[in-house]
Design a protein around this motif. Structure first.
Motif, PDB file in Angstrom:
ATOM      1  N   VAL A   8      -8.526   5.287  -1.219  1.00 38.83           N
ATOM      2  CA  VAL A   8      -7.718   6.159  -0.365  1.00 38.83           C
ATOM      3  C   VAL A   8      -8.452   6.341   0.957  1.00 38.83           C
ATOM      4  O   VAL A   8      -9.644   6.684   0.971  1.00 38.83           O
ATOM      5  N   ARG A   9      -7.749   6.136   2.058  1.00 35.63           N
ATOM      6  CA  ARG A   9      -8.352   6.304   3.380  1.00 35.63           C
ATOM      7  C   ARG A   9      -7.593   7.360   4.169  1.00 35.63           C
ATOM      8  O   ARG A   9      -6.363   7.412   4.131  1.00 35.63           O
ATOM      9  N   LEU A  10      -8.348   8.166   4.899  1.00 33.06           N
ATOM     10  CA  LEU A  10      -7.760   9.145   5.808  1.00 33.06           C
ATOM     11  C   LEU A  10      -7.756   8.539   7.197  1.00 33.06           C
ATOM     12  O   LEU A  10      -8.804   8.160   7.720  1.00 33.06           O
ATOM     13  N   SER A  11      -6.590   8.451   7.793  1.00 31.35           N
ATOM     14  CA  SER A  11      -6.445   7.778   9.087  1.00 31.35           C
ATOM     15  C   SER A  11      -6.610   8.754  10.244  1.00 31.35           C
ATOM     16  O   SER A  11      -6.126   9.886  10.189  1.00 31.35           O
ATOM     17  N   SER A  61      -2.349  -5.830   4.048  1.00 35.24           N
ATOM     18  CA  SER A  61      -3.389  -5.165   3.264  1.00 35.24           C
ATOM     19  C   SER A  61      -3.721  -3.792   3.853  1.00 35.24           C
ATOM     20  O   SER A  61      -3.333  -3.464   4.980  1.00 35.24           O
ATOM     21  N   LEU A  62      -4.485  -3.017   3.101  1.00 27.96           N
ATOM     22  CA  LEU A  62      -4.918  -1.704   3.577  1.00 27.96           C
ATOM     23  C   LEU A  62      -5.740  -1.837   4.850  1.00 27.96           C
ATOM     24  O   LEU A  62      -5.566  -1.051   5.793  1.00 27.96           O
ATOM     25  N   ASP A  63      -6.632  -2.816   4.905  1.00 26.17           N
ATOM     26  CA  ASP A  63      -7.432  -3.019   6.112  1.00 26.17           C
ATOM     27  C   ASP A  63      -6.543  -3.303   7.324  1.00 26.17           C
ATOM     28  O   ASP A  63      -6.757  -2.764   8.415  1.00 26.17           O
ATOM     29  N   GLU A  64      -5.544  -4.178   7.141  1.00 28.68           N
ATOM     30  CA  GLU A  64      -4.660  -4.552   8.246  1.00 28.68           C
ATOM     31  C   GLU A  64      -3.822  -3.375   8.708  1.00 28.68           C
ATOM     32  O   GLU A  64      -3.668  -3.130   9.911  1.00 28.68           O
ATOM     33  N   VAL A  65      -3.268  -2.615   7.768  1.00 27.21           N
ATOM     34  CA  VAL A  65      -2.424  -1.476   8.124  1.00 27.21           C
ATOM     35  C   VAL A  65      -3.254  -0.373   8.762  1.00 27.21           C
ATOM     36  O   VAL A  65      -2.832   0.250   9.747  1.00 27.21           O
ATOM     37  N   LEU A 108      -3.049   5.012   2.358  1.00 29.10           N
ATOM     38  CA  LEU A 108      -3.438   5.449   3.694  1.00 29.10           C
ATOM     39  C   LEU A 108      -2.783   6.796   3.968  1.00 29.10           C
ATOM     40  O   LEU A 108      -1.566   6.940   3.787  1.00 29.10           O
ATOM     41  N   VAL A 109      -3.584   7.772   4.395  1.00 26.94           N
ATOM     42  CA  VAL A 109      -3.108   9.143   4.591  1.00 26.94           C
ATOM     43  C   VAL A 109      -3.097   9.485   6.076  1.00 26.94           C
ATOM     44  O   VAL A 109      -4.103   9.305   6.774  1.00 26.94           O
ATOM     45  N   PHE A 110      -1.958  10.008   6.548  1.00 25.23           N
ATOM     46  CA  PHE A 110      -1.815  10.447   7.940  1.00 25.23           C
ATOM     47  C   PHE A 110      -1.726  11.967   7.985  1.00 25.23           C
ATOM     48  O   PHE A 110      -1.051  12.587   7.163  1.00 25.23           O
ATOM     49  N   MET A 111      -2.391  12.574   8.982  1.00 25.72           N
ATOM     50  CA  MET A 111      -2.435  14.029   9.103  1.00 25.72           C
ATOM     51  C   MET A 111      -2.030  14.440  10.512  1.00 25.72           C
ATOM     52  O   MET A 111      -2.352  13.721  11.459  1.00 25.72           O
ATOM     53  N   ASP A 112      -1.354  15.580  10.638  1.00 29.55           N
ATOM     54  CA  ASP A 112      -0.922  15.959  11.983  1.00 29.55           C
ATOM     55  C   ASP A 112      -2.009  16.655  12.784  1.00 29.55           C
ATOM     56  O   ASP A 112      -2.397  16.190  13.845  1.00 29.55           O
ATOM     57  N   LEU A 113      -2.585  17.755  12.309  1.00 25.17           N
ATOM     58  CA  LEU A 113      -3.594  18.450  13.109  1.00 25.17           C
ATOM     59  C   LEU A 113      -4.335  19.480  12.263  1.00 25.17           C
ATOM     60  O   LEU A 113      -3.921  19.821  11.154  1.00 25.17           O
ATOM     61  N   GLY A 114      -5.448  19.946  12.824  1.00 24.07           N
ATOM     62  CA  GLY A 114      -6.192  21.079  12.270  1.00 24.07           C
ATOM     63  C   GLY A 114      -6.447  21.026  10.783  1.00 24.07           C
ATOM     64  O   GLY A 114      -7.112  20.130  10.262  1.00 24.07           O
ATOM     65  N   SER A 115      -5.880  22.008  10.066  1.00 20.73           N
ATOM     66  CA  SER A 115      -6.175  22.156   8.648  1.00 20.73           C
ATOM     67  C   SER A 115      -5.590  21.032   7.803  1.00 20.73           C
ATOM     68  O   SER A 115      -5.956  20.893   6.633  1.00 20.73           O
ATOM     69  N   ILE A 168       0.842  -1.185   0.000  1.00 23.58           N
ATOM     70  CA  ILE A 168       0.000   0.000   0.000  1.00 23.58           C
ATOM     71  C   ILE A 168       0.881   1.241   0.000  1.00 23.58           C
ATOM     72  O   ILE A 168       2.051   1.201   0.395  1.00 23.58           O
ATOM     73  N   GLY A 169       0.322   2.371  -0.438  1.00 21.87           N
ATOM     74  CA  GLY A 169       1.044   3.632  -0.385  1.00 21.87           C
ATOM     75  C   GLY A 169       0.691   4.400   0.873  1.00 21.87           C
ATOM     76  O   GLY A 169      -0.424   4.262   1.411  1.00 21.87           O
ATOM     77  N   ILE A 170       1.618   5.196   1.355  1.00 14.34           N
ATOM     78  CA  ILE A 170       1.414   5.988   2.565  1.00 14.34           C
ATOM     79  C   ILE A 170       1.715   7.449   2.257  1.00 14.34           C
ATOM     80  O   ILE A 170       2.751   7.767   1.655  1.00 14.34           O
ATOM     81  N   VAL A 171       0.804   8.332   2.665  1.00 11.36           N
ATOM     82  CA  VAL A 171       0.985   9.775   2.491  1.00 11.36           C
ATOM     83  C   VAL A 171       1.004  10.429   3.865  1.00 11.36           C
ATOM     84  O   VAL A 171       0.167  10.124   4.720  1.00 11.36           O
ATOM     85  N   VAL A 172       1.955  11.322   4.072  1.00 11.28           N
ATOM     86  CA  VAL A 172       2.112  12.028   5.344  1.00 11.28           C
ATOM     87  C   VAL A 172       1.843  13.511   5.116  1.00 11.28           C
ATOM     88  O   VAL A 172       2.554  14.171   4.357  1.00 11.28           O
TER      89      VAL A 172
END
Length: 246
Positions: free
Chosen positions: A89-92, A112-116, A64-71, A2-6
């Motif tokens: 694409v999922r926002l975590s 898999s995406l579900d597992e991660v 799977l996309v990870f976000m720090d805070l707020g905007s 899977i791909g990961i976006v930070v």
């Protein structure tokens, strides 16, 4: 993989979190893209940059996309309208640093995406467990390595026990076997937890001198248990070199 976006307001924060995660997986990391800052040294996030990052790592396995805070959350949500990919694409909602580390380790093992997604959302569990009162110890006679059917007991000899680096090594190693393994802390009674879960392994709070109990099922269970036992006996590569002149 899977791909990961930070997604982060700070490029330095994003890069540091990713670098920490990459230390756990060696030379075979999953695709990772960073979308941090609003350009020209401005702290903030940009939805078009997030969309570009998603497209960069998108594949049939999902993103799977990870976000720090707020905007960052708002920008990531808007990016779903701008991205070109039609892959999932999922926002975590996982904790930023712990979630990224957990996701990178498990994704590198081919999960898999579900597992991660599930692993990263549970990423705070280990910290919560370490801060809670520990259960009463169960007195188990320490043994170095005793194989019994599909199980083995091993006394941890590495100085820091099952911290993040050995845990990541276990997850990576287990991906090579067609088996389902669990690990329990026989000294404290914690577990068992899945051997392919970084967060689960950390939640055991297993320290040097503790006995861990490894069990397995599946076609390659015996081989997987033996391999993991050998890693533990070797101190997961963390024992000091005592050779003369070393």
């Amino acid at each position: 993989m899977i791909g990961i976006v930070v997604v982060s307001h700070s490029p330095a924060l994003a890069r540091s979190a990713v670098d920490l995660a990459l230390e756990m997986v060696g030379e075979s990391p999953p695709p990772i893209a960073i979308a941090a800052g609003a350009g020209d040294g401005i702290i903030g996030t940009d939805a078009t940059r997030v969309a570009d990052a998603i497209d960069e790592v998108a594949s049939a396995e999902g993103v799977l996309v990870f976000m720090d805070l707020g905007s960052a959350v708002l920008s990531a949500t808007m990016a779903l309208e701008f991205m070109a990919t039609t892959e999932e694409v999922r926002l975590s909602d996982a904790p930023f640093v712990e979630g990224i580390v957990a996701a990178v380790v498990l994704a590198a093992a081919g999960a898999s995406l579900d597992e991660v997604d599930g692993e990263s959302r549970a990423a705070m569990d280990a910290k919560r467990g370490q801060l809670d009162r520990q259960p009463a110890a169960v007195h188990v006679k320490p043994v170095e390595a005793v194989i019994e059917n599909s199980g083995i007991d091993v006394t941890l000899v590495n100085p820091d026990g099952l911290h993040s680096r050995p845990a990541a090594a276990i997850v990576k190693a287990m991906a090579a076997f067609e088996a389902t393994l669990t690990i329990a802390n026989a000294t404290t009674g914690k577990g068992p937890v899945a051997a392919n879960s970084l967060i689960g392994i950390l939640s055991l709070g297993a320290n040097t001198g503790d006995v861990i109990r490894i069990s397995g099922t599946g076609p390659q269970a015996a081989e997987a248990v033996e391999a993991l036992g050998a890693m533990a006996v070797d101190g997961f590569g963390e024992l000091p070199d005592t050779r003369i002149g070393a």
